[in-house]
Design a protein around this motif. Structure first.
Motif, mmCIF file in Angstrom:
data_model
loop_
_atom_site.group_PDB
_atom_site.id
_atom_site.type_symbol
_atom_site.label_atom_id
_atom_site.label_comp_id
_atom_site.label_asym_id
_atom_site.label_seq_id
_atom_site.Cartn_x
_atom_site.Cartn_y
_atom_site.Cartn_z
ATOM 1 N N SER A 109 -1.494 9.591 1.530
ATOM 2 C CA SER A 109 -1.891 9.727 2.942
ATOM 3 C C SER A 109 -2.183 8.366 3.551
ATOM 4 O O SER A 109 -1.774 8.063 4.684
ATOM 5 N N SER A 110 -2.899 7.532 2.810
ATOM 6 C CA SER A 110 -3.203 6.187 3.289
ATOM 7 C C SER A 110 -1.926 5.382 3.487
ATOM 8 O O SER A 110 -1.772 4.652 4.478
ATOM 9 N N GLY A 111 -0.994 5.523 2.545
ATOM 10 C CA GLY A 111 0.280 4.812 2.668
ATOM 11 C C GLY A 111 1.061 5.239 3.897
ATOM 12 O O GLY A 111 1.630 4.409 4.607
ATOM 13 N N LEU A 112 1.072 6.542 4.177
ATOM 14 C CA LEU A 112 1.777 7.036 5.358
ATOM 15 C C LEU A 112 1.135 6.525 6.646
ATOM 16 O O LEU A 112 1.827 6.225 7.620
ATOM 17 N N GLU A 113 -0.197 6.426 6.650
ATOM 18 C CA GLU A 113 -0.880 5.871 7.821
ATOM 19 C C GLU A 113 -0.474 4.410 8.039
ATOM 20 O O GLU A 113 -0.261 3.973 9.180
ATOM 21 N N GLN A 114 -0.355 3.660 6.942
ATOM 22 C CA GLN A 114 0.073 2.267 7.064
ATOM 23 C C GLN A 114 1.513 2.173 7.566
ATOM 24 O O GLN A 114 1.849 1.269 8.349
ATOM 25 N N VAL A 115 2.357 3.096 7.129
ATOM 26 C CA VAL A 115 3.737 3.129 7.605
ATOM 27 C C VAL A 115 3.765 3.382 9.106
ATOM 28 O O VAL A 115 4.492 2.711 9.853
ATOM 29 N N GLU A 116 2.956 4.347 9.573
ATOM 30 C CA GLU A 116 2.923 4.649 11.004
ATOM 31 C C GLU A 116 2.490 3.434 11.815
ATOM 32 O O GLU A 116 3.058 3.131 12.867
ATOM 33 N N GLU A 117 1.479 2.739 11.322
ATOM 34 C CA GLU A 117 0.996 1.547 12.031
ATOM 35 C C GLU A 117 2.074 0.467 12.085
ATOM 36 O O GLU A 117 2.287 -0.167 13.131
ATOM 37 N N LEU A 118 2.752 0.265 10.963
ATOM 38 C CA LEU A 118 3.784 -0.775 10.904
ATOM 39 C C LEU A 118 4.992 -0.400 11.769
ATOM 40 O O LEU A 118 5.595 -1.278 12.408
ATOM 41 N N LEU A 119 5.354 0.870 11.802
ATOM 42 C CA LEU A 119 6.449 1.315 12.670
ATOM 43 C C LEU A 119 6.191 0.886 14.110
ATOM 44 O O LEU A 119 7.073 0.333 14.787
ATOM 45 N N ARG A 120 4.989 1.151 14.580
ATOM 46 C CA ARG A 120 4.656 0.845 15.959
ATOM 47 C C ARG A 120 4.572 -0.664 16.212
ATOM 48 O O ARG A 120 5.012 -1.155 17.258
ATOM 49 N N SER A 127 1.718 -3.720 -0.366
ATOM 50 C CA SER A 127 2.241 -4.092 0.954
ATOM 51 C C SER A 127 3.769 -4.049 0.958
ATOM 52 O O SER A 127 4.387 -3.644 1.958
ATOM 53 N N ASP A 128 4.399 -4.448 -0.153
ATOM 54 C CA ASP A 128 5.856 -4.392 -0.237
ATOM 55 C C ASP A 128 6.361 -2.960 -0.180
ATOM 56 O O ASP A 128 7.395 -2.676 0.433
ATOM 57 N N VAL A 129 5.665 -2.046 -0.828
ATOM 58 C CA VAL A 129 6.059 -0.635 -0.806
ATOM 59 C C VAL A 129 5.976 -0.093 0.618
ATOM 60 O O VAL A 129 6.866 0.631 1.080
ATOM 61 N N VAL A 130 4.922 -0.451 1.335
ATOM 62 C CA VAL A 130 4.772 -0.002 2.727
ATOM 63 C C VAL A 130 5.889 -0.573 3.595
ATOM 64 O O VAL A 130 6.470 0.135 4.432
ATOM 65 N N VAL A 131 6.225 -1.844 3.404
ATOM 66 C CA VAL A 131 7.327 -2.457 4.149
ATOM 67 C C VAL A 131 8.635 -1.743 3.833
ATOM 68 O O VAL A 131 9.435 -1.445 4.730
ATOM 69 N N ALA A 132 8.863 -1.441 2.557
ATOM 70 C CA ALA A 132 10.092 -0.749 2.155
ATOM 71 C C ALA A 132 10.166 0.640 2.779
ATOM 72 O O ALA A 132 11.209 1.047 3.303
ATOM 73 N N ALA A 133 9.055 1.372 2.731
ATOM 74 C CA ALA A 133 9.023 2.723 3.298
ATOM 75 C C ALA A 133 9.276 2.693 4.804
ATOM 76 O O ALA A 133 9.992 3.543 5.348
#
Length: 341
Positions: free
Chosen positions: A29-40, A82-88
């Motif tokens: 869940s935390s990872g998905l939140e980070q993905v949403e933030e990075l998308l924007r 952080s790399d996993v979040v960037v990749a996702a």
């Protein structure tokens, strides 16, 4: 003497996926939140119009299936970084870019319950927005090193090849083989990269990275086949999708191809109705075609193909480390297969 029943596991919904392990659910869940933030953050532009068009589909929501797979794959090794979040995020940006382009080619007017970008603005804006997202996905991937850049470039090529293959048609080739190649490239390739990236950037063993790549490709094609089955077999409203949508659009899906390959009056009637060859606008014709297809061997053969894909995916999971992450991946597969009812 009474026997105490085991306490049922409390399942936590994460992006629609039930996860039984609380710690895993929290980290994903935390990872998905980070993905949403990075998308924007990533689609920000000083030119407000570009930012608005780029955020159009991001804000419309979606399952975030690909980032979810990336994050789950990472949990089999070093976990979210952080790399996993960037990749996702990069994988999701590629997916969103393809949606803008698909809607132009399909002349779609709705996407995720909202007006499509091409309908809200025009085709040029939608195409350029897709290009903008592809560019930012590439920029993000460049942070991950040359191997990641090569992999995403190869994935781009597969996505385009799948679309070209679909646009040109079977051209005398085996129609079923052609269709499976299309969905492997158009859908399976990017989901394969999602699983591969998650494992890679969490430091998984090479054999586990490859297993997750294969798992992603299989589950991606299985998801499309399950969609094909639902479009025919689901009673109206049960799936959230109007039955016969593909028939109306003239799309020859897997059950249709199998049914048309049979000899007999039912296949002849489907051909006479123009099933899989042209758009069908007459509700009565759609209803007749659905009745024929629901009773056909084509639908049963498509279900068998889906079961075979599920078995192949389970075989890939069997070689991965046991634990909550593998259980969650198995649940993701079960969801894909069980949704056909």
């Amino acid at each position: 003497m009474s026997t105490q029943r085991p306490t049922p596991v409390s399942l936590i919904q994460v992006a629609g996926l039930p996860i039984g392990d609380e710690a895993l659910a929290a980290e994903v869940s935390s990872g998905l939140e980070q993905v949403e933030e990075l998308l924007r953050r990533e689609v920000h532009s000083d030119y407000r119009f570009v930012a608005d068009t780029s955020l159009h589909l991001i804000e419309a929501g979606g399952k975030r299936f690909r980032p979810l797979l990336t994050l789950l794959a990472a949990q089999l090794a070093g976990g979210t970084s952080s790399d996993v979040v960037v990749a996702a995020t990069s994988v999701e940006l590629v997916h969103l870019a393809t949606l803008y382009h698909d809607d132009v080619m399909d002349e779609a007017v709705m996407r995720r319950g909202a007006q499509s970008a091409n309908a809200r603005w025009d085709n040029t804006v939608a195409i350029l927005t897709g290009d903008y997202l592809f560019a930012h996905a590439s920029r993000l991937v460049s942070q991950l090193g040359p191997d990641a850049v090569r992999i995403i470039a190869e994935t781009f090529a597969e996505l385009v090849t799948g679309q070209m293959r679909e646009t040109r048609g079977a051209r005398g080739d085996d129609p079923v083989g052609h269709y499976m190649a299309v969905i492997a490239e158009k859908t399976g390739s990017l989901i394969a990269t999602a699983g591969r990236f998650g494992a890679m950037f969490a430091g998984a063993a090479p054999e586990h990275v490859e297993a997750l790549r294969r798992f992603g490709e299989i589950i991606g094609t299985a998801f499309q086949v399950s969609d094909d089955i639902i479009d025919i077999a689901s009673p109206s409203g049960d799936s959230g999708k109007t039955p016969g949508t593909d028939l109306r659009e003239g799309v020859a899906t897997l059950p249709v191809l199998y049914a048309l390959a049979d000899d007999g009056p039912d296949a002849d009637r489907l051909r006479a109705l123009g099933v899989g060859e042209k758009e069908i606008t007459d509700d009565a014709v759609v209803a007749e075609a659905l009745d024929i297809l629901r009773a056909s061997d084509g639908l049963a053969r498509a279900r068998t193909a889906l079961d075979e894909q599920a078995d192949a995916a389970r075989a890939e999971l069997a070689g991965l480390p046991a634990g909550p992450a593998r259980d969650a991946l198995a649940a993701l597969l079960d969801y894909t297969v069980d949704r056909v009812g």
